[in-house]
Design an enzyme around this catalytic site. Structure first.
Site, PDB file in Angstrom:
ATOM      1  N   ASP A 210       0.881  -1.156   0.000  1.00 33.77           N
ATOM      2  CA  ASP A 210       0.000   0.000   0.000  1.00 33.77           C
ATOM      3  C   ASP A 210       0.932   1.223   0.000  1.00 33.77           C
ATOM      4  O   ASP A 210       2.120   1.128   0.301  1.00 33.77           O
ATOM      5  CB  ASP A 210      -0.948  -0.001   1.210  1.00 33.77           C
ATOM      6  CG  ASP A 210      -2.126   0.947   0.974  1.00 33.77           C
ATOM      7  OD1 ASP A 210      -2.037   1.816   0.075  1.00 33.77           O
ATOM      8  OD2 ASP A 210      -3.140   0.841   1.690  1.00 33.77           O
TER       9      ASP A 210
HETATM   10  C1  BGC Z   1      -4.862   3.345  -0.185  1.00 33.93           C
HETATM   11  C2  BGC Z   1      -4.919   2.339  -1.307  1.00 33.93           C
HETATM   12  C3  BGC Z   1      -4.766   3.042  -2.620  1.00 33.93           C
HETATM   13  C4  BGC Z   1      -3.446   3.793  -2.630  1.00 33.93           C
HETATM   14  C5  BGC Z   1      -3.160   4.523  -3.926  1.00 33.93           C
HETATM   15  C6  BGC Z   1      -3.659   4.248  -0.277  1.00 33.93           C
HETATM   16  O1  BGC Z   1      -3.814   5.315   0.592  1.00 33.93           O
HETATM   17  O2  BGC Z   1      -4.879   2.706   1.059  1.00 33.93           O
HETATM   18  O3  BGC Z   1      -6.123   1.631  -1.230  1.00 33.93           O
HETATM   19  O4  BGC Z   1      -4.870   2.151  -3.690  1.00 33.93           O
HETATM   20  O5  BGC Z   1      -3.459   4.747  -1.574  1.00 33.93           O
HETATM   21  O6  BGC Z   1      -3.908   5.656  -4.042  1.00 33.93           O
END
Ligand code: BGC
Length: 846
Positions: free
Chosen positions: A338
């Site tokens: 993540d």
């Molecule tokens: C989120 C993810 C997301 C990623 C990219 C993170 O803050 O938890 O679910 O895909 O950002 O934007």
């Protein structure tokens, strides 16, 4: 067997690039959004902070001096745990990282990837394992290797449609899809979304979401996933993965695993992320279940989660990545962090992480080169990372005729840019049906619905209309994160780790909801609000119309045939919710109901929303949970209200009468001796949602699986057939080889159940027939969903539904043997229209 000491690589001493984030320089914010460290970024940060301050964020103002912004913790640590070494060994070490197996249809891609990787230099290989900046709005971008014809990859949010760009659709969100209980429709949504991502050159769709599962009722991101029930979520994630990937777009099923709350999701100051402490059986039977379905469906990518599991970070947890995902489930693809979830260098590489995002790299990059050169990380591990990435790219045919990564996705839509219209006219009906079927009618008395040629309608509530702006300004704008109906400065606070410790404001008061907020938000283009569609319909029918969106105690014309109250329950990434109800909206409902004897309540709820303050009011004649319908919201609700379509959604969660009826309501916080290491103990095991209500004999307001239509159904003729007995088929333990998803014989069908569903009402309709199983082992839930079929049944007609129970459906996770075990005994099979309306009961002995 790996030694206890090996697990310490998760937290190598400072100096080798593997120390815990909290102790390492720089904040997670600059790691997640590296541009914030640039001059321009700093200016934006200052502006954002000023906006937050001037927005009068109550929670921020209330934070005590020196508060961490992470739950407002101010206590001094007395006898508190100050070293992570306290937790070593809680998550079993599993090393080394398994290489990509390349079984079945993956063999070809593996072979191609191997020869590709053989031609790469060390620097090229390292480069591909981390994100780089690009001139697109892709939140993640894998750099190109021009020398070898690899154009790079765009990773785009998210599971409900492509975010932060134009000419794409706003699809119904996960919770809405869950409420539809419709596999075929879910498949169509997946293929429609996949097509749009592909046209925009998005190689990886950052979704679907099956974690959070929904353990914490007030968790900010529950709406992104389908359901708290692992079987329902598992079926729908499987359809989604299959359909998206059939369009040539790789899914990044997320967030692996135990990501059940937003509070303390990231380290802050000297506080580490929360640890989800989950026992092995609960992990398998509840949280891993839908991830397993996603892997089985062939998900080419998995995103490891922000928080810790059993006190080891999700992206550095060798048990989860090497052990469960890459060994037990035979996962062929690659694991990406993540955004900003990497907190160690050597440790994450050895634990099975393959790519970090968003870059530029802090722990890997040139450090990874050093690690390879000095032997801390074997080059074979790096080769496997890159092989997994490139093999997946080949596997989905992205080496051939795939659009340029991020084409038509400029960083700022307000600047001139190339138009790439990704929408497909053939998706129109899916967007509409999708919006329609996630609405759940739970109360309908005195024939309130469908409406019969109303002469006058009155409309109240902030969630009926569109927000005043639909402005796609660049950067971290409200439009980009789906907060135009909400308070954007409050959202930004939560997103950057300074959420109000009391939780986020319960409603989006400036307009209706098409999705929730954060990275799972959809790009809103041509959206139709309930009000837009109601006006159109009323105008055509010459129905008189009055409305008031702002007044909490509006004047009400008592001769209205019906009064609609539209409210919502907002939820967003970065913050957990303040409560499961809100007094403002409940007060508005009561005010209108006291003056209008046909008050119809419609709630756009991004999560569980309690209704006991008004539901028994005699003038509240109907209640619809409208969830998050996507762009066709207004068209769908009007079609339902007027009876042009019939309601067919069912609750994908249990609606309690009181907050205290749930086993876990809000998030865990740093406290006591764990001030620096917040702990979340999943002591309720698998007893969440209806499993808990059944076990404790609590009567819900509306049970899991419940929903009304405009007709009624009868169930009859239950038949339960065991497959022909052959010794291996019913052996206690599976013995098949491991392929994607785990041992192949877990999917053997052992029992087939059929039942007849008869429409005994006056109108056509659709029913979700549900099968629940009681597994004959002490400590197992009274019943668990193990089958559902949505069928259209015309008035007076009868249809037969069929459920096929697999070995896994009938098994429990054996923690000693580390396998799914098929218990011997008498299983209870129940079939009906909800988890508490199960007229057909039978038994099968295994
Ligand atoms: C989120 C993810 C997301 C990623 C990219 C993170 O803050 O938890 O679910 O895909 O950002 O934007």
């Amino acid at each position: 067997m790996a030694s206890y000491k090996e697990e310490r690589v998760d937290f190598l001493p400072p100096g080798d690039g593997a120390k815990p984030a909290a102790a390492a320089g720089g904040s997670w914010i600059t790691r997640k959004f590296p541009f914030l460290a640039t001059k321009k970024g700093k200016v934006i940060t200052v502006i954002v902070i000023l906006v937050i301050i001037s927005g009068g964020l109550a929670g921020l103002a209330a934070l005590p001096k020196g508060g961490s912004g992470n739950g407002g913790v101010t206590e001094t640590i007395v006898d508190g745990i100050t070293s992570d070494s306290h937790f070593y060994g809680q998550s079993p070490p599993v090393y080394p990282a398994p290489e990509m197996p390349g079984t079945g249809p993956w063999a070809d891609s593996l072979a191609k990837a191997r020869s590709f990787v053989a031609n790469m230099t060390l620097a090229e290989k390292v480069n591909i394992t981390a994100g780089a900046s690009s001139n697109t709005s892709c939140p993640g971008f894998v750099p190109a290797v021009p020398r070898l014809g690899f154009p790079g990859m765009c990773l785009g949010d998210a599971g409900n449609g492509l975010r932060a760009t134009d000419f794409v659709s706003s699809w119904p969100s996960g919770i809405h899809v869950g409420a539809s209980w419709n596999k075929e429709l879910t498949q169509k949504r997946g293929s429609g979304m996949g097509g749009e991502f592909r046209t925009k050159g998005v190689n990886v769709l950052l979704g679907p979401v099956v974690g959070p599962a929904g353990r914490v009722v007030l968790s900010g991101r529950n709406w992104e996933g389908f359901s708290i029930d692992p079987y329902l979520a598992g079926q729908l994630v499987s359809e989604t993965v299959t359909a998206v990937q059939a369009a040539g777009v790789i899914t990044s099923t997320k967030h692996f695993i135990g990501n059940e709350q937003e509070t303390h999701r990231n380290p802050s100051g000297d506080i580490e992320s929360v640890s989800s402490n989950i026992d092995d059986q609960t992990l398998h039977e509840l949280y891993l279940w839908p991830f397993q379905d996603a892997v089985r469906a062939g998900s080419g990518n998995m995103m490891c989660s922000y928080q810790r599991v059993n006190n080891s970070y999700g992206c550095a947890n060798s048990k989860l990545l090497n052990g469960i995902l890459k060994t037990e489930l035979g996962f062929e693809g690659w694991v990406v962090t993540d955004w900003g979830a990497q907190h160690a260098g050597v440790a994450t590489a050895l634990a099975g992480l393959d790519m970090m995002m968003p870059g530029p790299d802090r722990f890997w990059g040139s450090n990874l080169e050093t690690m390879i050169k000095n032997g801390s990380v074997p080059e074979a591990r790096l080769n496997d990372m890159v092989t997994r990435i490139i093999a997946t790219w080949y596997h989905f045919g992205q080496d051939k005729a795939f659009p340029r990564p991020g084409i038509g996705m400029p960083t700022d839509l307000t600047k001139a840019h190339q138009i790439v219209d990704a929408r497909n006219i053939s998706s129109r009906s899916t967007l509409f049906d999708g919006a329609l079927e996630g609405h759940v009618l739970v109360k309908n008395i005195r024939n309130a619905l469908p409406l019969e040629k109303p002469r006058m309608l009155s409309i109240f509530g902030y969630s009926a209309k569109n927000p005043d702006r639909n402005t796609p300004t660049g950067g971290l704008s409200a439009w980009t994160f789906g907060t135009e109906s909400f308070n954007h400065s409050e959202f930004m606070g939560g997103f950057f780790g300074t959420a109000d410790p009391g939780g986020s404001t319960p409603i989006a008061q400036y307009g209706t909801l098409y999705s929730g907020g954060g990275s799972g938000a959809t790009s809103q283009g041509t959206v139709i609000s309930p009000f837009d569609a109601l006006v159109q319909r009323a105008y055509d029918d010459t129905t008189a119309l009055f409305w008031d969106f702002t007044n909490g105690e509006p004047p009400v014309v008592p001769v209205s045939d019906a009064c609609f109250v539209f409210g919502n329950a907002y939820a967003t990434e970065g913050a957990d919710r303040r409560g499961a109800r809100d007094d403002y909206t409940d007060g508005l409902v009561l005010h209108v109901a006291n003056r209008c004897n046909n008050t119809i309540v419609i709630l756009h709820n991004a999560g569980i929303r309690l209704v006991d303050q008004f539901i028994d009011h005699p003038n509240v004649t109907a209640l619809i949970f409208a969830h998050l319908p996507g762009e066709a919201s207004g068209k769908a609700i009007v079609s339902l209200l007027y009876g042009d379509s019939y309601p067919s959604g069912k609750l994908p969660y249990t609606l309690a009468k009181n907050e205290s009826d749930y086993p876990v309501l809000g998030p865990d916080r740093a406290q006591g001796q764990f001030l620096r290491f917040p702990q979340s103990n999943f002591t309720e095991g698998v007893f969440v949602d209806y499993r808990h209500f059944d076990a404790k004999n609590i009567t819900p307001r509306y049970e899991f699986g419940f929903g009304l239509g405009y007709t009624t159904f009868n169930y009859s003729n239950l038949s339960v057939q065991k497959d022909s007995p052959d010794a291996t088929k019913f052996a206690e333990l599976p013995s098949g080889p491991i392929r994607v998803g785990g041992q192949t014989d877990l999917w053997d069908i052992l029992v087939t159940v059929t039942a007849d569903v008869r429409n005994v009402g006056q109108r056509d309709g659709a029913e979700v027939a549900q099968l629940y199983l009681g597994i004959p082992v002490e400590g197992q839930p009274v019943r668990q969903l193990r089958g559902f079929e949505k069928v259209v049944v015309n008035a007076s007609a009868t249809t037969t539904v069929k459920f096929e129970l697999t070995r896994r459906d009938l098994s429990v996770w054996d923690v000693i043997r580390q396998k799914w075990r098929l218990p011997r005994g008498e299983y209870k099979v129940e079939v009906g229209g909800s988890s508490r309306d199960l007229p057909l009961v039978s038994r099968v002995v295994i």
